[in-house]
Enzyme design. Structure first.
Site, PDB file in Angstrom:
ATOM      1  N   LYS A  59      15.121 -38.454-131.907  1.00 38.76           N
ATOM      2  CA  LYS A  59      15.944 -38.963-130.554  1.00 38.76           C
ATOM      3  C   LYS A  59      14.863 -39.885-129.938  1.00 38.76           C
ATOM      4  CE  LYS A  59      17.828 -34.427-129.845  1.00 38.76           C
ATOM      5  NZ  LYS A  59      17.646 -32.877-129.104  1.00 38.76           N
TER       6      LYS A  59
ATOM      7  N   GLU B 233      22.071 -32.241-122.838  1.00 41.30           N
ATOM      8  CA  GLU B 233      20.741 -32.585-122.914  1.00 41.30           C
ATOM      9  C   GLU B 233      19.871 -32.502-121.736  1.00 41.30           C
ATOM     10  OE1 GLU B 233      17.994 -33.521-124.584  1.00 41.30           O
ATOM     11  OE2 GLU B 233      18.722 -33.629-126.695  1.00 41.30           O
ATOM     12  N   ASP B 234      18.675 -32.116-121.989  1.00 39.71           N
ATOM     13  CA  ASP B 234      17.741 -32.042-120.957  1.00 39.71           C
ATOM     14  C   ASP B 234      16.619 -32.942-120.787  1.00 39.71           C
ATOM     15  OD1 ASP B 234      16.480 -30.912-122.980  1.00 39.71           O
ATOM     16  OD2 ASP B 234      14.771 -29.992-121.593  1.00 39.71           O
TER      17      ASP B 234
ATOM     18  N   ARG C 118       7.551 -32.831-133.145  1.00 38.91           N
ATOM     19  CA  ARG C 118       6.201 -32.259-133.185  1.00 38.91           C
ATOM     20  C   ARG C 118       4.995 -33.308-133.343  1.00 38.91           C
ATOM     21  NH1 ARG C 118       5.706 -27.634-137.196  1.00 38.91           N
ATOM     22  NH2 ARG C 118       7.800 -27.233-136.331  1.00 38.91           N
TER      23      ARG C 118
ATOM     24  N   THR D  14      11.955 -22.889-123.810  1.00 39.23           N
ATOM     25  CA  THR D  14      10.768 -22.820-124.823  1.00 39.23           C
ATOM     26  C   THR D  14       9.468 -23.975-124.366  1.00 39.23           C
ATOM     27  OG1 THR D  14      11.910 -24.165-125.956  1.00 39.23           O
ATOM     28  CG2 THR D  14      11.696 -21.964-126.883  1.00 39.23           C
TER      29      THR D  14
ATOM     30  N   ASP E  83      21.698 -29.397-127.106  1.00 39.30           N
ATOM     31  CA  ASP E  83      20.224 -29.467-127.476  1.00 39.30           C
ATOM     32  C   ASP E  83      19.712 -28.011-127.395  1.00 39.30           C
ATOM     33  OD1 ASP E  83      17.515 -30.364-127.644  1.00 39.30           O
ATOM     34  OD2 ASP E  83      17.285 -30.139-125.409  1.00 39.30           O
ATOM     35  N   LEU E  84      18.903 -27.733-127.937  1.00 41.34           N
ATOM     36  CA  LEU E  84      18.080 -26.377-127.821  1.00 41.34           C
ATOM     37  C   LEU E  84      17.175 -25.995-126.611  1.00 41.34           C
ATOM     38  CD1 LEU E  84      18.103 -23.367-129.043  1.00 41.34           C
ATOM     39  CD2 LEU E  84      15.991 -24.458-130.613  1.00 41.34           C
ATOM     40  N   ASP E  85      15.917 -26.676-126.685  1.00 39.56           N
ATOM     41  CA  ASP E  85      14.816 -26.325-125.874  1.00 39.56           C
ATOM     42  C   ASP E  85      15.273 -27.047-124.561  1.00 39.56           C
ATOM     43  OD1 ASP E  85      13.368 -25.233-127.724  1.00 39.56           O
ATOM     44  OD2 ASP E  85      12.977 -26.974-128.577  1.00 39.56           O
TER      45      ASP E  85
ATOM     46  N   SER F  46      19.148 -30.348-132.265  1.00 38.90           N
ATOM     47  CA  SER F  46      17.673 -30.093-131.728  1.00 38.90           C
ATOM     48  C   SER F  46      16.672 -30.953-132.566  1.00 38.90           C
ATOM     49  CB  SER F  46      17.496 -28.822-131.798  1.00 38.90           C
ATOM     50  OG  SER F  46      16.167 -28.592-131.670  1.00 38.90           O
ATOM     51  N   ALA F  47      15.597 -31.290-132.076  1.00 37.44           N
ATOM     52  CA  ALA F  47      14.500 -32.093-132.544  1.00 37.44           C
ATOM     53  C   ALA F  47      13.652 -30.875-133.192  1.00 37.44           C
ATOM     54  CB  ALA F  47      13.738 -32.936-131.556  1.00 37.44           C
ATOM     55  N   SER F  48      13.910 -29.690-132.921  1.00 32.15           N
ATOM     56  CA  SER F  48      13.140 -28.645-133.282  1.00 32.15           C
ATOM     57  C   SER F  48      13.212 -27.988-134.702  1.00 32.15           C
ATOM     58  CB  SER F  48      13.017 -27.462-132.364  1.00 32.15           C
ATOM     59  OG  SER F  48      12.492 -26.232-132.875  1.00 32.15           O
TER      60      SER F  48
ATOM     61  N   LYS G 118       8.963 -33.510-123.728  1.00 32.80           N
ATOM     62  CA  LYS G 118      10.309 -32.801-123.952  1.00 32.80           C
ATOM     63  C   LYS G 118      11.294 -33.487-124.918  1.00 32.80           C
ATOM     64  CE  LYS G 118      11.099 -30.256-119.690  1.00 32.80           C
ATOM     65  NZ  LYS G 118      11.804 -30.249-118.252  1.00 32.80           N
ATOM     66  N   GLY G 119      11.763 -33.094-125.800  1.00 31.58           N
ATOM     67  CA  GLY G 119      12.959 -33.711-126.652  1.00 31.58           C
ATOM     68  C   GLY G 119      12.107 -34.561-127.754  1.00 31.58           C
TER      69      GLY G 119
ATOM     70  N   ASN H 122      11.941 -25.470-135.824  1.00 34.22           N
ATOM     71  CA  ASN H 122      12.099 -23.932-135.277  1.00 34.22           C
ATOM     72  C   ASN H 122      13.384 -23.446-134.768  1.00 34.22           C
ATOM     73  OD1 ASN H 122       9.243 -23.133-136.222  1.00 34.22           O
ATOM     74  ND2 ASN H 122       8.569 -24.501-134.207  1.00 34.22           N
TER      75      ASN H 122
HETATM   76  C1  BG6 Z   1      12.106 -30.288-129.020  1.00 33.63           C
HETATM   77  C2  BG6 Z   1      11.276 -30.190-127.787  1.00 33.63           C
HETATM   78  O1  BG6 Z   1      13.419 -29.688-128.754  1.00 33.63           O
HETATM   79  O2  BG6 Z   1      11.670 -30.202-130.252  1.00 33.63           O
HETATM   80  C3  BG6 Z   1       9.907 -30.722-128.190  1.00 33.63           C
HETATM   81  O3  BG6 Z   1      11.972 -30.407-126.542  1.00 33.63           O
HETATM   82  C4  BG6 Z   1       9.388 -30.394-129.162  1.00 33.63           C
HETATM   83  O4  BG6 Z   1       9.195 -30.259-127.102  1.00 33.63           O
HETATM   84  C5  BG6 Z   1      10.342 -30.403-130.513  1.00 33.63           C
HETATM   85  O5  BG6 Z   1       8.135 -30.868-129.661  1.00 33.63           O
HETATM   86  C6  BG6 Z   1       9.932 -30.013-131.935  1.00 33.63           C
HETATM   87  O6  BG6 Z   1       9.751 -28.615-131.831  1.00 33.63           O
HETATM   88  P1  BG6 Z   1       9.010 -27.877-133.114  1.00 33.63           P
HETATM   89  O7  BG6 Z   1       9.781 -26.554-132.817  1.00 33.63           O
HETATM   90  O8  BG6 Z   1       9.654 -28.335-134.508  1.00 33.63           O
HETATM   91  O9  BG6 Z   1       7.581 -28.063-132.863  1.00 33.63           O
HETATM   92 MG    MG Z   2      15.566 -30.332-124.732  1.00 34.64          MG
END
Ligand code: BG6
Ligand code: MG
Length: 218
Positions: free
Chosen positions: A146, A170-171, A50, A18, A10-12, A115-117, A46-47, A119
């Site tokens: 997730k 994972e956190d 958006r 972040t 996982d990233l964040d 990662s779910a992000s 967390k996780g 970014n």
């Molecule tokens: C996850 C974070 O990794 O990414 C969440 O733990 C965040 O807090 C999610 O909402 C989505 O991130 P982003 O960067 O696409 O807004």
């Molecule tokens: Mg995380």
């Protein structure tokens, strides 16, 4: 006998912290909408994707807005968040991460990001880790968030590894659940009370001692 294994990170909250930047951006949005958003509230995000994060935030404030406004606020929040991300450097890589990646490289153990992000690629670039991963799966690649195992199953496929031979780090509770649903070994980073479903739990990434890694691999 040596097992063939791969890691999916996982990233964040695992590679970088972040959550503090997400918090500042969500808090400002809540302020604009007329309510307080606390660190405790931030834990709930967390996780979480958006879009789902905005839903949770609006629920906390008991605020109802139109679909159009939601789209506007999602962009606004992300732009503020990116202001912080753009200033990130390698110094923000969490303790223990670089040593772990060096160790995996030295043993020819491949690893992916899960990662779910949306970014995630930018963040990895900012901290200088983009080229180290054999595969990247982020919020742009998945249709189910997730705790659905999709993100990790795509990761295993990209690595050409069987799910049961993958170790997820994972956190977030949702991430631990996703890893277990994917039939993978899961190392939780955080508190044992919260991440009880993980196979192993460490307070932080320095928990990956050579002794633990050798046990896991052999
Ligand atoms: C996850 C974070 O990794 O990414 C969440 O733990 C965040 O807090 C999610 O909402 C989505 O991130 P982003 O960067 O696409 O807004
Ligand atoms: Mg995380």
């Amino acid at each position: 006998m040596k097992k063939e294994i791969a890691f999916i990170f996982d990233l964040d909250g695992v590679i970088v912290d972040t959550a503090k930047y997400h918090f500042l951006a969500w808090r400002n949005l809540a302020k604009e909408l007329g309510f307080e958003f606390t660190q405790e509230h931030n834990e709930l995000l967390k996780g979480v994707s958006r879009v789902k994060s905005l839903e949770i935030l609006l629920g906390i404030g008991n605020v109802e807005i139109s679909e159009e406004e939601k789209q506007k606020y999602l962009i606004q929040k992300n732009e503020e968040y990116l202001g912080f991300v753009n200033k990130m450097t390698a110094e923000e890589i969490l303790p223990g991460v670089s040593n772990l990646l060096d160790y995996l490289d030295s043993k020819n153990i491949i690893y992916a990001l899960g990662s779910a992000s949306k970014n995630a690629p930018l963040i990895l670039e900012k901290v200088g880790l983009y080229n180290r991963f054999a595969a990247l799966v982020d919020g742009n690649d998945v249709s189910k968030a997730k705790p659905d195992p999709e993100v990790f199953l795509i990761g295993a496929k990209k690595l050409q590894m069987k799910p049961e031979n993958c170790v997820v780090v994972e956190d977030a509770i949702a991430g631990v659940e996703a890893a277990k649903l994917a039939n993978m070994t899961c190392v939780g980073i955080g508190s044992k009370e919260v991440l009880g479903k993980a196979d192993f739990v460490f307070d932080d990434m320095t928990g990956f001692t050579t002794e633990f890694l050798n046990k896991l691999i052999n």
